[in-house]
Design a protein around this motif. Structure first.
Motif, PDB file in Angstrom:
ATOM      1  N   LEU A 239      25.844  22.849  -1.609  1.00  0.00           N
ATOM      2  CA  LEU A 239      25.358  22.563  -0.270  1.00  0.00           C
ATOM      3  C   LEU A 239      26.500  22.733   0.731  1.00  0.00           C
ATOM      4  CD1 LEU A 239      23.081  21.285  -1.980  1.00  0.00           C
ATOM      5  CD2 LEU A 239      22.956  19.467  -0.273  1.00  0.00           C
ATOM      6  N   GLU A 240      26.132  23.111   1.926  1.00  0.00           N
ATOM      7  CA  GLU A 240      27.136  23.191   2.979  1.00  0.00           C
ATOM      8  C   GLU A 240      27.664  21.790   3.273  1.00  0.00           C
ATOM      9  OE1 GLU A 240      25.898  25.550   6.359  1.00  0.00           O
ATOM     10  OE2 GLU A 240      24.348  26.496   5.141  1.00  0.00           O
ATOM     11  N   ASN A 241      28.820  21.699   3.928  1.00  0.00           N
ATOM     12  CA  ASN A 241      29.406  20.381   4.147  1.00  0.00           C
ATOM     13  C   ASN A 241      28.528  19.541   5.079  1.00  0.00           C
ATOM     14  OD1 ASN A 241      30.391  20.502   7.034  1.00  0.00           O
ATOM     15  ND2 ASN A 241      31.515  22.247   6.204  1.00  0.00           N
ATOM     16  N   GLU A 242      28.711  18.229   4.990  1.00  0.00           N
ATOM     17  CA  GLU A 242      27.834  17.299   5.692  1.00  0.00           C
ATOM     18  C   GLU A 242      27.894  17.465   7.208  1.00  0.00           C
ATOM     19  OE1 GLU A 242      28.869  13.436   4.298  1.00  0.00           O
ATOM     20  OE2 GLU A 242      28.380  13.904   2.215  1.00  0.00           O
ATOM     21  N   ILE A 243      29.068  17.805   7.730  1.00  0.00           N
ATOM     22  CA  ILE A 243      29.205  17.976   9.174  1.00  0.00           C
ATOM     23  C   ILE A 243      28.350  19.142   9.652  1.00  0.00           C
ATOM     24  CG2 ILE A 243      30.808  18.551  11.037  1.00  0.00           C
ATOM     25  CD1 ILE A 243      32.995  17.132   9.453  1.00  0.00           C
TER      26      ILE A 243
ATOM     27  N   LEU B  57      21.325  10.922  -2.998  1.00  0.00           N
ATOM     28  CA  LEU B  57      21.109  11.867  -4.092  1.00  0.00           C
ATOM     29  C   LEU B  57      22.276  11.860  -5.073  1.00  0.00           C
ATOM     30  CD1 LEU B  57      19.568  14.784  -2.017  1.00  0.00           C
ATOM     31  CD2 LEU B  57      18.375  13.098  -3.417  1.00  0.00           C
ATOM     32  N   VAL B  58      23.471  11.577  -4.582  1.00  0.00           N
ATOM     33  CA  VAL B  58      24.626  11.411  -5.478  1.00  0.00           C
ATOM     34  C   VAL B  58      24.395  10.196  -6.375  1.00  0.00           C
ATOM     35  CG1 VAL B  58      27.093  10.841  -5.591  1.00  0.00           C
ATOM     36  CG2 VAL B  58      26.274  12.565  -3.961  1.00  0.00           C
ATOM     37  N   ASP B  59      23.910   9.102  -5.789  1.00  0.00           N
ATOM     38  CA  ASP B  59      23.648   7.876  -6.548  1.00  0.00           C
ATOM     39  C   ASP B  59      22.555   8.080  -7.599  1.00  0.00           C
ATOM     40  OD1 ASP B  59      25.544   6.603  -5.009  1.00  0.00           O
ATOM     41  OD2 ASP B  59      24.089   5.647  -3.660  1.00  0.00           O
ATOM     42  N   LYS B  60      21.613   8.986  -7.334  1.00  0.00           N
ATOM     43  CA  LYS B  60      20.539   9.264  -8.289  1.00  0.00           C
ATOM     44  C   LYS B  60      20.960  10.256  -9.360  1.00  0.00           C
ATOM     45  CE  LYS B  60      16.244   9.452  -6.885  1.00  0.00           C
ATOM     46  NZ  LYS B  60      14.987   9.781  -6.176  1.00  0.00           N
ATOM     47  N   GLY B  61      22.166  10.800  -9.231  1.00  0.00           N
ATOM     48  CA  GLY B  61      22.663  11.732 -10.229  1.00  0.00           C
ATOM     49  C   GLY B  61      22.207  13.163 -10.046  1.00  0.00           C
ATOM     50  N   LEU B  62      21.630  13.487  -8.883  1.00  0.00           N
ATOM     51  CA  LEU B  62      21.151  14.844  -8.643  1.00  0.00           C
ATOM     52  C   LEU B  62      22.229  15.728  -8.016  1.00  0.00           C
ATOM     53  CD1 LEU B  62      17.573  14.073  -7.264  1.00  0.00           C
ATOM     54  CD2 LEU B  62      18.240  14.687  -9.587  1.00  0.00           C
TER      55      LEU B  62
ATOM     56  N   VAL C 257      26.612  16.034  -7.013  1.00  0.00           N
ATOM     57  CA  VAL C 257      27.951  15.536  -7.313  1.00  0.00           C
ATOM     58  C   VAL C 257      28.909  16.109  -6.280  1.00  0.00           C
ATOM     59  CG1 VAL C 257      28.485  17.433  -8.918  1.00  0.00           C
ATOM     60  CG2 VAL C 257      29.710  15.258  -9.108  1.00  0.00           C
ATOM     61  N   ARG C 258      29.850  15.271  -5.844  1.00  0.00           N
ATOM     62  CA  ARG C 258      30.885  15.721  -4.922  1.00  0.00           C
ATOM     63  C   ARG C 258      32.127  16.091  -5.726  1.00  0.00           C
ATOM     64  NH1 ARG C 258      28.965  11.186  -1.525  1.00  0.00           N
ATOM     65  NH2 ARG C 258      28.151  12.012   0.450  1.00  0.00           N
ATOM     66  N   LYS C 259      32.649  17.319  -5.497  1.00  0.00           N
ATOM     67  CA  LYS C 259      33.845  17.773  -6.201  1.00  0.00           C
ATOM     68  C   LYS C 259      34.910  18.151  -5.189  1.00  0.00           C
ATOM     69  CE  LYS C 259      31.395  19.588 -10.266  1.00  0.00           C
ATOM     70  NZ  LYS C 259      31.168  20.787 -11.124  1.00  0.00           N
ATOM     71  N   ARG C 260      36.077  17.581  -5.371  1.00  0.00           N
ATOM     72  CA  ARG C 260      37.183  17.866  -4.451  1.00  0.00           C
ATOM     73  C   ARG C 260      37.524  19.363  -4.499  1.00  0.00           C
ATOM     74  NH1 ARG C 260      40.738  14.491  -2.143  1.00  0.00           N
ATOM     75  NH2 ARG C 260      40.054  12.777  -3.505  1.00  0.00           N
TER      76      ARG C 260
ATOM     77  N   VAL D  88      35.627  21.759  -3.876  1.00  0.00           N
ATOM     78  CA  VAL D  88      34.433  22.577  -4.140  1.00  0.00           C
ATOM     79  C   VAL D  88      33.319  22.223  -3.173  1.00  0.00           C
ATOM     80  CG1 VAL D  88      32.655  23.186  -5.827  1.00  0.00           C
ATOM     81  CG2 VAL D  88      35.030  22.853  -6.567  1.00  0.00           C
ATOM     82  N   GLY D  89      33.118  20.929  -2.964  1.00  0.00           N
ATOM     83  CA  GLY D  89      32.046  20.472  -2.091  1.00  0.00           C
ATOM     84  C   GLY D  89      30.978  19.737  -2.874  1.00  0.00           C
ATOM     85  N   THR D  90      29.774  19.732  -2.338  1.00  0.00           N
ATOM     86  CA  THR D  90      28.655  19.022  -2.957  1.00  0.00           C
ATOM     87  C   THR D  90      27.786  20.011  -3.716  1.00  0.00           C
ATOM     88  OG1 THR D  90      28.669  17.424  -1.149  1.00  0.00           O
ATOM     89  CG2 THR D  90      26.710  17.475  -2.535  1.00  0.00           C
ATOM     90  N   GLN D  91      27.555  19.734  -5.009  1.00  0.00           N
ATOM     91  CA  GLN D  91      26.800  20.647  -5.861  1.00  0.00           C
ATOM     92  C   GLN D  91      25.621  19.951  -6.511  1.00  0.00           C
ATOM     93  OE1 GLN D  91      30.107  22.169  -8.416  1.00  0.00           O
ATOM     94  NE2 GLN D  91      29.252  24.163  -7.914  1.00  0.00           N
ATOM     95  N   VAL D  92      24.600  20.752  -6.822  1.00  0.00           N
ATOM     96  CA  VAL D  92      23.453  20.263  -7.576  1.00  0.00           C
ATOM     97  C   VAL D  92      23.853  20.149  -9.038  1.00  0.00           C
ATOM     98  CG1 VAL D  92      21.084  20.748  -8.297  1.00  0.00           C
ATOM     99  CG2 VAL D  92      21.831  21.332  -5.971  1.00  0.00           C
ATOM    100  N   VAL D  93      23.573  18.991  -9.623  1.00  0.00           N
ATOM    101  CA  VAL D  93      23.868  18.804 -11.047  1.00  0.00           C
ATOM    102  C   VAL D  93      22.695  19.289 -11.869  1.00  0.00           C
ATOM    103  CG1 VAL D  93      24.510  17.146 -12.828  1.00  0.00           C
ATOM    104  CG2 VAL D  93      25.310  16.837 -10.483  1.00  0.00           C
TER     105      VAL D  93
END
Length: 245
Positions: free
Chosen positions: A39-43, A63-68, A70-73, A75-80
């Motif tokens: 996903l693109e960054n939150e801003i 969605l991070v809390d639901k495990g769907l 993940v935030r990776k330093r 890399v950004g936010t990815q779908v698990v």
């Protein structure tokens, strides 16, 4: 957002963060955002959707809390992966996965005829030591482990072959023999997984697992099967509809 369309109803009483989170979740469930998608960054997302940054951050965090996600330093936010949500009905996991287009497959880990232990004999309404079919199967979805299924079946179902059980769901095989599953008593819980369970399910040692124990009766009241199953809590959920009587 990777060409993902998000339609917000700003007049709705449903919070905007929840609307965003739900629509991203549905995109994951329907394969529009496959595992590994970034996903693109939150801003940027907040600006694109006309939302405040805290609102967007809260949607992503849900969605991070639901495990769907993940935030990776770096890399950004990815779908698990997409979580499997299963209604609590008298259906099999194999049938539910196939119906939702999730490509179920099965590894038969144990297939043996043995004497029924006392607790199993009581569940099957038979005598201790009576020959029963004991099964242990690993159920996968899209090639990824999802559940570990242990079942005991009484006569006349002890002749179900391991090969057939590896290719089709157990309930599907029983129905093909004219068995009409009518009612089941089911208990759902949770516990930490054993080392073996976590290894088979590709979870960290001691990870929380959902548990389900079920005893199923046919339309004449006879017990058809007794099962004890464990599911990956990170990938699986039971869904119940409640009605006010």
């Amino acid at each position: 957002m990777n060409d993902l369309f998000v339609d917000l109803d700003r007049s709705s009483p449903v919070p905007l963060y929840f609307q965003v989170a739900r629509q991203i979740e549905q995109a994951i469930e329907h394969g529009k955002l496959p595992p590994g998608s970034r996903l693109e960054n939150e801003i940027h997302l907040a600006d694109q959707l006309g939302l405040s940054r805290p609102t967007m951050r809260r949607a992503i965090q849900q969605l991070v809390d639901k495990g769907l996600l993940v935030r990776k330093r770096g890399v950004g936010t990815q779908v698990v992966h997409g979580q499997v949500t299963r209604p609590v009905e008298l259906t099999s996991l194999h049938d539910d996965l196939a119906r939702s287009g999730q490509s179920p497959s099965t590894q038969v880990l144990l297939h043996e005829i043995c004497g029924a232990p006392d607790e199993v004999a009581a569940a099957l309404a038979t005598g201790p030591g009576t020959p029963v079919l004991h099964l242990r199967r690993l159920r996968l979805s899209g090639g990824e482990p999802l559940a570990l299924l242990e079942n005991w079946l009484p006569a006349p179902y002890t002749d179900l072959s391991g090969e057939a059980l590896g290719e089709r769901g157990m309930y599907q095989l029983l129905r093909s023999r004219g068995v009409g599953m009518r009612v089941a008593r089911q208990r759902i819980g949770a516990r930490r997984g054993s080392g073996e369970e976590c290894t088979l399910l590709d979870e960290p040692r001691g990870a929380p697992l959902l548990t389900m124990q079920r005893t199923t009766h046919d339309d004449s009241g006879r017990v058809v099967e007794h099962g004890r199953h464990v599911y990956r809590a990170s990938r699986y959920a039971f869904e119940v509809t409640l009605v006010d009587r």
